[in-house]
Design a protein around this motif. Structure first.
Motif, PDB file in Angstrom:
ATOM      1  N   GLN A   1       0.953  -1.360   0.119  1.00  0.00           N
ATOM      2  CA  GLN A   1      -0.193  -0.022  -0.238  1.00  0.00           C
ATOM      3  C   GLN A   1       0.839   1.246   0.041  1.00  0.00           C
ATOM      4  OE1 GLN A   1      -3.192   0.508  -0.290  1.00  0.00           O
ATOM      5  NE2 GLN A   1      -4.146  -1.494  -0.266  1.00  0.00           N
ATOM      6  N   LYS A   2       0.572   2.041  -0.708  1.00  0.00           N
ATOM      7  CA  LYS A   2       1.300   3.397  -0.881  1.00  0.00           C
ATOM      8  C   LYS A   2       0.908   4.375   0.166  1.00  0.00           C
ATOM      9  CE  LYS A   2       1.833   2.953  -5.859  1.00  0.00           C
ATOM     10  NZ  LYS A   2       1.830   3.735  -7.054  1.00  0.00           N
ATOM     11  N   PHE A   3       1.609   5.249   0.585  1.00  0.00           N
ATOM     12  CA  PHE A   3       1.164   6.199   1.545  1.00  0.00           C
ATOM     13  C   PHE A   3       0.309   7.232   1.027  1.00  0.00           C
ATOM     14  CE2 PHE A   3       2.166  10.013   3.881  1.00  0.00           C
ATOM     15  CZ  PHE A   3       1.685   9.820   5.143  1.00  0.00           C
ATOM     16  N   GLY A   4      -0.830   7.530   1.623  1.00  0.00           N
ATOM     17  CA  GLY A   4      -1.789   8.696   1.289  1.00  0.00           C
ATOM     18  C   GLY A   4      -2.827   8.223   0.323  1.00  0.00           C
ATOM     19  N   VAL A   5      -3.051   6.804   0.122  1.00  0.00           N
ATOM     20  CA  VAL A   5      -4.126   6.190  -0.376  1.00  0.00           C
ATOM     21  C   VAL A   5      -5.460   6.666   0.159  1.00  0.00           C
ATOM     22  CG1 VAL A   5      -2.768   4.275  -1.586  1.00  0.00           C
ATOM     23  CG2 VAL A   5      -4.097   3.789   0.470  1.00  0.00           C
ATOM     24  N   SER A   6      -6.128   6.833  -0.551  1.00  0.00           N
ATOM     25  CA  SER A   6      -7.774   7.225  -0.347  1.00  0.00           C
ATOM     26  C   SER A   6      -8.325   5.864   0.298  1.00  0.00           C
ATOM     27  CB  SER A   6      -8.596   7.657  -1.326  1.00  0.00           C
ATOM     28  OG  SER A   6      -8.797   6.846  -2.339  1.00  0.00           O
ATOM     29  N   GLN A   7      -9.449   6.101   1.020  1.00  0.00           N
ATOM     30  CA  GLN A   7     -10.284   5.153   1.747  1.00  0.00           C
ATOM     31  C   GLN A   7     -11.115   4.219   0.383  1.00  0.00           C
ATOM     32  OE1 GLN A   7     -13.007   6.388   4.256  1.00  0.00           O
ATOM     33  NE2 GLN A   7     -13.785   4.472   5.114  1.00  0.00           N
ATOM     34  N   PHE A   8     -11.501   4.862  -0.388  1.00  0.00           N
ATOM     35  CA  PHE A   8     -12.131   4.090  -1.647  1.00  0.00           C
ATOM     36  C   PHE A   8     -11.173   3.169  -2.254  1.00  0.00           C
ATOM     37  CE2 PHE A   8     -12.824   3.723  -6.134  1.00  0.00           C
ATOM     38  CZ  PHE A   8     -13.951   3.153  -6.141  1.00  0.00           C
TER      39      PHE A   8
ATOM     40  N   PHE B   1      -9.105  -4.102  -0.683  1.00  0.00           N
ATOM     41  CA  PHE B   1      -9.443  -5.152   0.042  1.00  0.00           C
ATOM     42  C   PHE B   1     -10.558  -6.262  -0.675  1.00  0.00           C
ATOM     43  CE2 PHE B   1     -12.882  -6.764   3.046  1.00  0.00           C
ATOM     44  CZ  PHE B   1     -11.900  -7.520   4.025  1.00  0.00           C
ATOM     45  N   GLN B   2     -11.261  -5.432  -1.247  1.00  0.00           N
ATOM     46  CA  GLN B   2     -12.257  -6.410  -1.941  1.00  0.00           C
ATOM     47  C   GLN B   2     -11.384  -7.292  -3.122  1.00  0.00           C
ATOM     48  OE1 GLN B   2     -15.925  -4.516  -3.171  1.00  0.00           O
ATOM     49  NE2 GLN B   2     -16.595  -6.011  -4.786  1.00  0.00           N
ATOM     50  N   ARG B   3     -10.615  -6.760  -3.763  1.00  0.00           N
ATOM     51  CA  ARG B   3     -10.012  -7.372  -4.745  1.00  0.00           C
ATOM     52  C   ARG B   3      -9.229  -8.722  -4.098  1.00  0.00           C
ATOM     53  NH1 ARG B   3      -6.070  -4.091  -8.140  1.00  0.00           N
ATOM     54  NH2 ARG B   3      -5.479  -6.014  -8.948  1.00  0.00           N
ATOM     55  N   GLY B   4      -8.620  -8.316  -2.868  1.00  0.00           N
ATOM     56  CA  GLY B   4      -7.987  -9.379  -2.108  1.00  0.00           C
ATOM     57  C   GLY B   4      -8.776 -10.436  -1.890  1.00  0.00           C
ATOM     58  N   LEU B   5     -10.099 -10.095  -1.152  1.00  0.00           N
ATOM     59  CA  LEU B   5     -10.992 -10.891  -0.695  1.00  0.00           C
ATOM     60  C   LEU B   5     -11.493 -11.987  -1.717  1.00  0.00           C
ATOM     61  CD1 LEU B   5     -12.539 -12.374   1.807  1.00  0.00           C
ATOM     62  CD2 LEU B   5     -14.417 -10.465   1.209  1.00  0.00           C
ATOM     63  N   GLU B   6     -11.786 -11.280  -3.009  1.00  0.00           N
ATOM     64  CA  GLU B   6     -11.935 -12.222  -4.287  1.00  0.00           C
ATOM     65  C   GLU B   6     -11.066 -13.101  -4.540  1.00  0.00           C
ATOM     66  OE1 GLU B   6     -13.078  -9.185  -6.940  1.00  0.00           O
ATOM     67  OE2 GLU B   6     -14.945  -8.933  -6.251  1.00  0.00           O
ATOM     68  N   GLY B   7      -9.729 -12.695  -4.637  1.00  0.00           N
ATOM     69  CA  GLY B   7      -8.564 -13.681  -4.900  1.00  0.00           C
ATOM     70  C   GLY B   7      -8.406 -14.826  -3.887  1.00  0.00           C
ATOM     71  N   GLU B   8      -8.591 -14.563  -2.692  1.00  0.00           N
ATOM     72  CA  GLU B   8      -8.638 -15.506  -1.727  1.00  0.00           C
ATOM     73  C   GLU B   8      -9.720 -16.566  -1.870  1.00  0.00           C
ATOM     74  OE1 GLU B   8      -6.031 -16.112   0.472  1.00  0.00           O
ATOM     75  OE2 GLU B   8      -4.750 -14.428   0.002  1.00  0.00           O
ATOM     76  N   LEU B   9     -10.666 -16.230  -2.268  1.00  0.00           N
ATOM     77  CA  LEU B   9     -11.924 -17.045  -2.342  1.00  0.00           C
ATOM     78  C   LEU B   9     -11.846 -17.976  -3.671  1.00  0.00           C
ATOM     79  CD1 LEU B   9     -14.979 -14.989  -1.460  1.00  0.00           C
ATOM     80  CD2 LEU B   9     -14.313 -16.847  -0.078  1.00  0.00           C
TER      81      LEU B   9
ATOM     82  N   ILE C   1     -14.750 -14.703  -9.000  1.00  0.00           N
ATOM     83  CA  ILE C   1     -15.918 -14.326  -8.215  1.00  0.00           C
ATOM     84  C   ILE C   1     -15.900 -13.059  -8.270  1.00  0.00           C
ATOM     85  CG2 ILE C   1     -16.350 -14.208  -5.608  1.00  0.00           C
ATOM     86  CD1 ILE C   1     -14.765 -16.596  -5.062  1.00  0.00           C
ATOM     87  N   HIS C   2     -17.299 -12.558  -8.213  1.00  0.00           N
ATOM     88  CA  HIS C   2     -17.456 -10.917  -8.068  1.00  0.00           C
ATOM     89  C   HIS C   2     -18.278 -10.767  -6.932  1.00  0.00           C
ATOM     90  CE1 HIS C   2     -16.036 -10.534 -12.348  1.00  0.00           C
ATOM     91  NE2 HIS C   2     -16.830 -11.762 -12.602  1.00  0.00           N
ATOM     92  N   LEU C   3     -17.841  -9.775  -5.994  1.00  0.00           N
ATOM     93  CA  LEU C   3     -18.598  -9.554  -4.967  1.00  0.00           C
ATOM     94  C   LEU C   3     -19.292  -8.173  -4.996  1.00  0.00           C
ATOM     95  CD1 LEU C   3     -16.002 -10.540  -2.190  1.00  0.00           C
ATOM     96  CD2 LEU C   3     -18.153 -11.869  -2.945  1.00  0.00           C
ATOM     97  N   ALA C   4     -20.452  -8.057  -4.459  1.00  0.00           N
ATOM     98  CA  ALA C   4     -21.275  -6.816  -4.467  1.00  0.00           C
ATOM     99  C   ALA C   4     -21.488  -6.571  -2.883  1.00  0.00           C
ATOM    100  CB  ALA C   4     -22.706  -7.041  -5.095  1.00  0.00           C
ATOM    101  N   ILE C   5     -20.597  -5.766  -2.239  1.00  0.00           N
ATOM    102  CA  ILE C   5     -20.759  -5.392  -0.902  1.00  0.00           C
ATOM    103  C   ILE C   5     -21.315  -3.945  -0.969  1.00  0.00           C
ATOM    104  CG2 ILE C   5     -19.486  -5.221   1.042  1.00  0.00           C
ATOM    105  CD1 ILE C   5     -17.563  -7.189   0.163  1.00  0.00           C
ATOM    106  N   PRO C   6     -22.633  -3.856  -0.391  1.00  0.00           N
ATOM    107  CA  PRO C   6     -22.842  -2.316  -0.238  1.00  0.00           C
ATOM    108  C   PRO C   6     -22.437  -1.612   0.659  1.00  0.00           C
ATOM    109  CG  PRO C   6     -24.755  -4.066   0.508  1.00  0.00           C
ATOM    110  CD  PRO C   6     -23.514  -4.817   0.095  1.00  0.00           C
ATOM    111  N   LYS C   7     -22.213  -0.086   0.755  1.00  0.00           N
ATOM    112  CA  LYS C   7     -22.106   0.554   1.794  1.00  0.00           C
ATOM    113  C   LYS C   7     -23.095   0.535   3.063  1.00  0.00           C
ATOM    114  CE  LYS C   7     -19.969   3.889  -1.285  1.00  0.00           C
ATOM    115  NZ  LYS C   7     -19.880   5.304  -1.512  1.00  0.00           N
TER     116      LYS C   7
END
Length: 555
Positions: free
Chosen positions: A117-124, A130-138, A153-159
């Protein structure tokens, strides 16, 4: 004389030059033959290549090739570049070494994406990574199933929302690419659905959709849990139950008639409904003495009524009761010293009330019945037994039907093995009949020289034999003769004695017509060399002139 001497010298030097050129060509020919023999031998010793990895991504393929080059392991690609081949003797060793370095990675990016992770990345961006990593692990987890080749795998996680009415459940879509000829059972699909749903917080299993590479929907969420359709696990349970009964019946009868002389089939009627029953039963009292008093209540009350005035109104009635007055017209005898007559007392009226309440116990039976799912309603078993094989007096094997006693014995054993219950409606049928032998198709036996192992061995021997034959021919026809010419011992030049040199000088200086007309006779390399030495010694000016002519002619 000078011309003859120059010609002789020129001829001597040309002979020497041709001899040196011939030796050089001979050495070059020997080197070429050895090179050809080496190539043929290496071709015969070329190792057999086997598949190291296939169906890899371009990134993994480049990393694998770079690692193989560092390990000095020969490799080559199959047709189309879909697989990397290495020598068969090194396949397992190379796989273990590459696995220690984490190759191949499979092309799926897991939680290692969060390590850089680079310094200063946004929350988005953090949420997306995180979602990409979770999809890859699954995807890695699902690809561990033997029938799955590639998973996506495609995840649709609502806010998240603070309002309950605006909250939405997450969902997932799974695309499976199965190996050729493989299919997934319903239990495996259900396992994948639960695996994905358990990995995402608050994700119901109904929100997970699984599709294969052909576009077939493997999960059908339209079927509700309370449907009347049989679950695949229930059908599997019935099949296992029937097979277990068949195995028990055949195993207990086989020692009597032989393993190949009995065959059984079973049909089980299984009730998968869940029943719960609650009953209250009241029984009347059989005898009065058998009654049991539960409670008794008795109530008794008594009251007296007030006395009312009676008689004729007047003075007489107002007199005290102790002195009753006789009637006016009555005469009573007067008795001396007689006690006075007692006065009559009027009766006092009373009111009495009595209540008795008795409660008796009544027989009551409360029963709760719950029948478990999967209960057997009825069993039907059919058994066929072959004729008994015996030897007659002549030693010939003959078949005879079973006797009634033997059939009854087999029937009793089968009933015990199957768990026969008459009140349940179970049935058992035992038939004794001669078996018809199945005609097995006799496949022609493959000759030894057509078997694949023999063909591979013959190819290997043929390749080695051909290489040896080519090497032998090259050695006998080319290498050996060239080597003999090259290593043949050369005779040392015979130095002419002073007399011979004088004779040569005299001969060279002879001005007779015969010497002038006949050219100098040169015999071999040694004689030419001696002649050149004598000419260079006696007439160096002429030798220098000849060499100058050579140089000028080459220019």
């Amino acid at each position: 004389m000078a011309a003859d001497s120059g010609a002789a010298l020129n001829s001597g030097f040309n002979g020497l030059k041709s001899q040196l050129g011939g030796k050089l060509l001979l050495v070059a020919g020997i080197a070429a033959v050895i090179a050809v023999m080496t190539v043929v031998w290496l071709w015969s010793q070329q190792p057999d290549y086997r598949v190291l990895f296939s169906n890899y991504s371009d990134k993994d393929g480049g990393a694998i090739v770079a690692t193989l080059e560092q390990m000095n392991v020969p490799y080559k690609f199959s047709d189309g570049g879909s697989a990397i081949l290495v020598p068969a003797a090194q396949v397992h060793e190379v796989r273990l070494k590459l696995a220690s370095q984490g190759l191949p990675k499979g092309g799926n990016i897991g939680f290692e994406l969060l390590e850089n992770q680079k310094f200063g990345v946004s929350q988005f961006v953090e949420q997306v990574n995180f979602q990409r990593g979770l999809e890859g692990e699954l995807e890695r987890s699902i690809q561990a199933i033997s029938a799955v080749q590639v998973a996506r795998i495609h995840l649709a996680i609502p806010k998240p929302s603070v309002f309950v009415r605006d909250q939405q459940k997450p969902s997932a879509s799974v695309l499976l690419n199965l190996h050729p000829g493989r299919t997934l059972e319903p239990q495996q699909v259900s396992a994948i659905v639960h695996l994905v749903a358990s990995s995402i917080p608050e994700m119901p299993t109904a929100n997970v959709t699984v599709v294969d590479q052909n576009g077939n929907l493997l999960t059908d969420n339209s079927k509700k849990a309370g449907a009347n359709n049989l679950d695949p696990s229930q059908l599997k349970y019935v099949e296992e139950l029937q097979q277990n009964i068949i195995k028990r019946v055949e195993s207990i009868i086989a020692p009597m008639v032989g393993a190949q002389n009995v065959h059984a089939e079973a049909s089980a009627d299984v009730d998968f409904s869940i029943q719960e029953q609650a009953a209250e039963i009241y029984k009347p009292n059989q005898t009065p003495d058998a009654t049991v008093v539960r409670s008794m209540q008795s109530n008794e009350s008594q009251s007296a009524s007030p006395v009312t005035a009676t008689g004729v109104p007047g003075a007489a009635s107002n007199q005290p009761q102790g002195q009753p007055q006789p009637p006016a017209n009555a005469t009573a005898p007067i008795v001396a010293n007689a006690p006075p007559a007692p006065a009559a007392q009027p009766a006092m009226p009373t009111n009495t009330q009595k209540n008795v309440t008795t409660n008796y116990e009544v027989d009551k039976t409360v029963r709760y019945t719950q029948q478990p799912m999967g209960g057997i309603k009825r069993l039907t078993v059919a058994v066929i037994v072959n004729y008994k094989q015996e030897r007659d007096k002549s030693g010939k094997i003959v078949s005879r039907p079973l006797s009634d006693a033997e059939k009854a014995q087999i029937s009793d054993l089968a009933k015990q093995a199957m768990g026969f219950k008459e009140d349940r409606g179970d049935s058992l049928s035992v038939v004794n009949s001669a078996f018809v032998g199945a005609e097995h198709e006799k496949l022609p036996e493959i000759p030894f020289w057509k078997q694949p192992e023999t063909i591979d061995m013959a190819k290997e021997f043929l390749k080695i034999g051909l290489a040896l034959l080519v090497l032998f021919i090259l050695y006998k026809r080319l290498l050996q003769p060239m080597t003999r010419k090259l290593v043949q011992p050369q005779r040392e030049p015979q130095l002419l004695t002073e007399a011979a040199e004088q004779d040569a000088i005299v001969n060279l200086g002879d001005s007779s017509d015969a010497a002038a007309k006949q050219p100098l006779q040169l015999r071999g390399y040694e004689q030419n060399l001696v002649t050149a030495k004598v000419l260079a010694k006696e007439n160096p000016r002429m030798v220098a002139s000849v060499v100058s002519n050579w140089v000028s002619s080459n220019d």
